[in-house]
Each structure stands twice: as structure tokens, then as C-alpha cells.
Enzyme design. Sequence first.
Site, PDB file in Angstrom:
ATOM      1  N   THR A   1     -29.829   2.715 -18.978  1.00  0.00           N
ATOM      2  CA  THR A   1     -28.463   3.157 -19.246  1.00  0.00           C
ATOM      3  C   THR A   1     -28.543   4.163 -20.382  1.00  0.00           C
ATOM      4  OG1 THR A   1     -27.514   1.067 -18.531  1.00  0.00           O
ATOM      5  CG2 THR A   1     -26.152   2.458 -19.949  1.00  0.00           C
TER       6      THR A   1
ATOM      7  N   LYS B   1     -22.001   4.038 -14.767  1.00  0.00           N
ATOM      8  CA  LYS B   1     -22.405   2.910 -15.599  1.00  0.00           C
ATOM      9  C   LYS B   1     -21.531   2.825 -16.850  1.00  0.00           C
ATOM     10  CE  LYS B   1     -24.760  -0.671 -16.932  1.00  0.00           C
ATOM     11  NZ  LYS B   1     -26.199  -0.732 -17.186  1.00  0.00           N
TER      12      LYS B   1
ATOM     13  N   LYS C   1     -25.519   0.060 -27.949  1.00  0.00           N
ATOM     14  CA  LYS C   1     -25.960   1.413 -27.596  1.00  0.00           C
ATOM     15  C   LYS C   1     -25.139   1.970 -26.451  1.00  0.00           C
ATOM     16  CE  LYS C   1     -29.016   1.670 -24.616  1.00  0.00           C
ATOM     17  NZ  LYS C   1     -29.128   1.783 -23.132  1.00  0.00           N
TER      18      LYS C   1
END
Length: 294
Positions: free
Chosen positions: A98, A173, A241
Amino acid sequence: MTKQTIGFIGAGVMGKSMARNLMKAGYDLNVFTRTKGKADDLVAEGANWKESVARLSEHSDFIITIVGYPSDVEEVYFGGDGIIENAKPGSYVIDMTTSSPDLAQEIAEKAEKAGIHAYDAPVSGGDVGARNGKLTIMVGGNQEYFDEVLPVFQAMGENIVLQGEAGAGQHTKMSNQIAIASGMLGVCEAITYAEKAGLDPKKVLSSIEFGAAGSWSLSNLGPRMIDGNFDPGFYVKHFIKDMKIAIDSAENMQIPVPGLKLAKQLYEELSEAGGDNDGTQALYKYYQMMMPVS
């Protein structure tokens, strides 16, 4: 086609299971990780250890990466020892980390110049989905070559959708992580409320998970919260993150995301309290700490 070789970079909580499923599907597997010990069991099961990203890239038809952070993605793809400089023309590179949509587009542009086909393909489904080969895979890249990479994806997941050109997988995502972030607050608050009301939270869960409140997080992470199991299916530090990337992308598009920002704030407080390496369900501990003593 002759038997294809896949190079796999990264052997974390999800990556290791994904690599195993590729071997089960009959692919020859080359593997590299920065810490060799993390790949020892894969090698014992039949994977071929390669001593560098460059060597792995030279000897693989498909190269899959699932590493920690965008900076790690840049490290393995760019530079003289990176994937782009060393992958065979006509090979396929698939970043399943990701990461940033902009970085995915940069990889695709540089790969195209080198005669390489690039896809960004982040996943959802956690450690359970990875083990069972039932991941959701969100893909960005060229439609023309998608049929070539689809069997590779099918060895690791079930819900596989080509969302658009390079970067589209990462944007998808981000949508996924935005939905999860606020949803996790709701799961934690619902279970905490049930407990404070004197109910059996497992019985409550058996009712609400099949109604309008149902979600993957409620059904899969709710029981872990109740049992005090905070082992990582997905690390807190990596979720933070992801939320940062999503906030940056949303701000670039001038989209308000107050729920996402609140979730990130709470997870950062959990991180500061030592929860970086817990699973994302550990946010429940934050709510427990905030509850007044009866």
C-alpha cells in the site's frame, strides 16, 4: 507457456503467506528480503534465495513486491541495483505494497521505458485472507496485459478488479483504508458500550454482525478485541502510514476527511503508547484506557 518464475520481495505477516500460495499454485519462486532469516522457512519449503534485488530481478518473469513504506518501494525499484534497471524486458513488476498513487505512476512510466509491464496491486483481507488465498486485490495498470498477470493474482486472491491505469489500484486502496479507519472507531465504541452496559460482548456481536452494522472488521477483529488478542494481522504503524497517504491524496483533491483524520490521531496516540507493532484491533485498548473506573 513454459513454467514461469516469480520473484518475491518481502516476507512480512501477509507477504509470506502470499508467497506460499504462489508456490502451491506451481510457480517457481525466487525470494529476497533485507533480513534473510525472515525467508528461511520459505527457502526450506522450496523457494530459491537470491542475494539481492538485482539478482532476483534478472532471473524472474514476474516480480512482486510487498514491503513496508513508500521509501522502501523506491529503494527496491529505483537505482542501479533496483528492479527497473535489472528486470528482463517483457517481464512484469507488481507492487502490492500500500503506497502512493503518484509513486505507482512513476514506477509505471519508468518501467514502460525499460520495456517492462508494471501494475500496482495493493491488497485487503489481512493475515487470514493472505493465508487462505482470499485477498481482495485492487489493480492499476494496462488492460492489454492484464490477462497475463491475472493467474498470478488468482493464486493469492479472489476479488480481483482492474480499476484503471497506473495508480488506480493505490487510489482504490486509499478508499478502502478511509472506510476502515472510521469503521474501526465504530467497532471499538460498540464493543466498549456493550461491555459497559453489562452485556456479553460476544453475544452482542452475534446479533449485530449480521445486521446493518455488519463489516469485515466487526466480524474478524471484534472477536480479537474481546479476547484481548492484539497480535498483528496488519500493523498499527503501517495503518498510520496508509492513513497519512490517504490524507495527503485527499488534500491534493481538496476532499474533507474528518473521520480519517480523527482515526489517525487516535492511532498515533496508541503508537506513542507503544502500540506500533500491535494489530490494528489494538485501538480497542485506547478506548479501554479512556473508560472511567467504575
